[in-house]
Design a protein around this motif. Sequence first.
Motif, PDB file in Angstrom:
ATOM      1  N   GLN A  10       0.844  -1.192   0.000  1.00 21.02           N
ATOM      2  CA  GLN A  10       0.000   0.000   0.000  1.00 21.02           C
ATOM      3  C   GLN A  10       0.880   1.243   0.000  1.00 21.02           C
ATOM      4  N   VAL A  11       0.554   2.163  -0.881  1.00 21.77           N
ATOM      5  CA  VAL A  11       1.275   3.427  -0.975  1.00 21.77           C
ATOM      6  C   VAL A  11       0.362   4.542  -0.457  1.00 21.77           C
ATOM      7  N   ALA A  12       0.755   5.765  -0.684  1.00 18.84           N
ATOM      8  CA  ALA A  12       0.050   6.907  -0.102  1.00 18.84           C
ATOM      9  C   ALA A  12      -1.023   7.493  -1.005  1.00 18.84           C
ATOM     10  N   ASP A  13      -1.736   6.648  -1.733  1.00 17.94           N
ATOM     11  CA  ASP A  13      -2.841   7.140  -2.553  1.00 17.94           C
ATOM     12  C   ASP A  13      -4.127   7.187  -1.742  1.00 17.94           C
ATOM     13  N   ASP A  14      -4.963   8.200  -1.996  1.00 22.61           N
ATOM     14  CA  ASP A  14      -6.278   8.250  -1.366  1.00 22.61           C
ATOM     15  C   ASP A  14      -7.255   7.405  -2.191  1.00 22.61           C
ATOM     16  N   ALA A  15      -8.525   7.398  -1.820  1.00 20.47           N
ATOM     17  CA  ALA A  15      -9.525   6.551  -2.477  1.00 20.47           C
ATOM     18  C   ALA A  15      -9.710   6.904  -3.954  1.00 20.47           C
ATOM     19  N   GLN A  16      -9.372   8.122  -4.333  1.00 25.23           N
ATOM     20  CA  GLN A  16      -9.509   8.540  -5.725  1.00 25.23           C
ATOM     21  C   GLN A  16      -8.218   8.317  -6.522  1.00 25.23           C
ATOM     22  N   GLY A  17      -7.199   7.745  -5.881  1.00 24.18           N
ATOM     23  CA  GLY A  17      -5.937   7.491  -6.559  1.00 24.18           C
ATOM     24  C   GLY A  17      -4.987   8.665  -6.571  1.00 24.18           C
ATOM     25  N   ASN A  18      -5.273   9.677  -5.749  1.00 23.06           N
ATOM     26  CA  ASN A  18      -4.400  10.851  -5.669  1.00 23.06           C
ATOM     27  C   ASN A  18      -3.350  10.656  -4.587  1.00 23.06           C
ATOM     28  N   LEU A  19      -2.118  11.017  -4.874  1.00 22.59           N
ATOM     29  CA  LEU A  19      -1.038  10.907  -3.909  1.00 22.59           C
ATOM     30  C   LEU A  19      -1.260  11.877  -2.754  1.00 22.59           C
ATOM     31  N   VAL A  20      -1.166  11.366  -1.536  1.00 19.60           N
ATOM     32  CA  VAL A  20      -1.249  12.179  -0.326  1.00 19.60           C
ATOM     33  C   VAL A  20       0.180  12.493   0.113  1.00 19.60           C
ATOM     34  N   GLY A  21       0.498  13.744   0.307  1.00 15.70           N
ATOM     35  CA  GLY A  21       1.800  14.144   0.832  1.00 15.70           C
ATOM     36  C   GLY A  21       2.969  14.049  -0.130  1.00 15.70           C
ATOM     37  N   PRO A  22       2.865  14.621  -1.313  1.00 19.83           N
ATOM     38  CA  PRO A  22       4.022  14.587  -2.219  1.00 19.83           C
ATOM     39  C   PRO A  22       5.274  15.151  -1.537  1.00 19.83           C
ATOM     40  N   GLY A  23       6.356  14.382  -1.563  1.00 24.60           N
ATOM     41  CA  GLY A  23       7.610  14.828  -0.972  1.00 24.60           C
ATOM     42  C   GLY A  23       7.666  14.777   0.536  1.00 24.60           C
ATOM     43  N   ASP A  24       6.626  14.306   1.198  1.00 20.84           N
ATOM     44  CA  ASP A  24       6.529  14.304   2.664  1.00 20.84           C
ATOM     45  C   ASP A  24       6.431  12.863   3.165  1.00 20.84           C
ATOM     46  N   LEU A  25       7.546  12.308   3.645  1.00 23.82           N
ATOM     47  CA  LEU A  25       7.566  10.913   4.091  1.00 23.82           C
ATOM     48  C   LEU A  25       6.564  10.665   5.218  1.00 23.82           C
ATOM     49  N   ALA A  26       6.475  11.555   6.192  1.00 29.28           N
ATOM     50  CA  ALA A  26       5.562  11.346   7.321  1.00 29.28           C
ATOM     51  C   ALA A  26       4.109  11.260   6.844  1.00 29.28           C
ATOM     52  N   ALA A  27       3.697  12.171   5.974  1.00 31.97           N
ATOM     53  CA  ALA A  27       2.320  12.155   5.456  1.00 31.97           C
ATOM     54  C   ALA A  27       2.074  10.905   4.626  1.00 31.97           C
ATOM     55  N   GLN A  28       3.045  10.514   3.811  1.00 36.90           N
ATOM     56  CA  GLN A  28       2.878   9.311   3.008  1.00 36.90           C
ATOM     57  C   GLN A  28       2.835   8.065   3.894  1.00 36.90           C
ATOM     58  N   ALA A  29       3.637   8.034   4.940  1.00 34.15           N
ATOM     59  CA  ALA A  29       3.622   6.889   5.855  1.00 34.15           C
ATOM     60  C   ALA A  29       2.257   6.759   6.526  1.00 34.15           C
ATOM     61  N   ARG A  30       1.703   7.880   6.993  1.00 38.13           N
ATOM     62  CA  ARG A  30       0.374   7.836   7.627  1.00 38.13           C
ATOM     63  C   ARG A  30      -0.665   7.271   6.666  1.00 38.13           C
ATOM     64  N   GLN A  31      -0.642   7.736   5.421  1.00 33.50           N
ATOM     65  CA  GLN A  31      -1.617   7.272   4.440  1.00 33.50           C
ATOM     66  C   GLN A  31      -1.395   5.804   4.076  1.00 33.50           C
ATOM     67  N   ALA A  32      -0.149   5.394   3.882  1.00 34.14           N
ATOM     68  CA  ALA A  32       0.139   4.006   3.509  1.00 34.14           C
ATOM     69  C   ALA A  32      -0.301   3.039   4.618  1.00 34.14           C
ATOM     70  N   PHE A  33       0.020   3.355   5.870  1.00 42.24           N
ATOM     71  CA  PHE A  33      -0.404   2.486   6.973  1.00 42.24           C
ATOM     72  C   PHE A  33      -1.926   2.491   7.117  1.00 42.24           C
ATOM     73  N   ALA A  34      -2.554   3.652   6.958  1.00 40.68           N
ATOM     74  CA  ALA A  34      -4.020   3.713   7.016  1.00 40.68           C
ATOM     75  C   ALA A  34      -4.625   2.860   5.905  1.00 40.68           C
ATOM     76  N   ASN A  35      -4.006   2.866   4.735  1.00 44.97           N
ATOM     77  CA  ASN A  35      -4.496   2.041   3.630  1.00 44.97           C
ATOM     78  C   ASN A  35      -4.378   0.555   3.949  1.00 44.97           C
ATOM     79  N   VAL A  36      -3.332   0.163   4.660  1.00 45.64           N
ATOM     80  CA  VAL A  36      -3.218  -1.236   5.106  1.00 45.64           C
ATOM     81  C   VAL A  36      -4.416  -1.572   5.998  1.00 45.64           C
TER      82      VAL A  36
END
Length: 131
Positions: free
Chosen positions: A34-60
């Motif tokens: 799971q990566v940092a995409d939202d339900a619409q397939g848009n990247l959450v937190g471009p360039g921001d590891l912390a924001a992408q990590a939150r989204q990727a774990f939430a997606n799991v």
Amino acid sequence: MTLELIDPEELPTHESYTQVIAATGSRLVFVAGQVADDAQGNLVGPGDLAAQARQAFANVGRALAAAGGGPEQVTKITIYVVHHRPDYLPAISEARIAVFGDHRPADTLVGVEALAQPEYLIEVEAIAVVD
């Protein structure tokens, strides 16, 4: 489903994961990376590891729920981080704890050159045992 968390005396005990998990249950669930995409397939937190990590774990967590499971049933996760450095660990741990709480599945963190798209910084996959 029953999980036996084992930290052998001969191995170090870690705050965020368990060295060994023995699981019994009726169904194995494998969650794709799971990566940092939202339900619409848009990247959450471009360039921001912390924001992408939150989204990727939430997606799991969302993927597990869709299979009738939850984070507490995960036995193993693998975390892939682009150009991993030790100073990334606090942001990754915070995102992980937000989903897993006190549950500490076995894990492996792998530093990689790149992921499927150049803007992705982290990807998380999971294995769970669900009744």
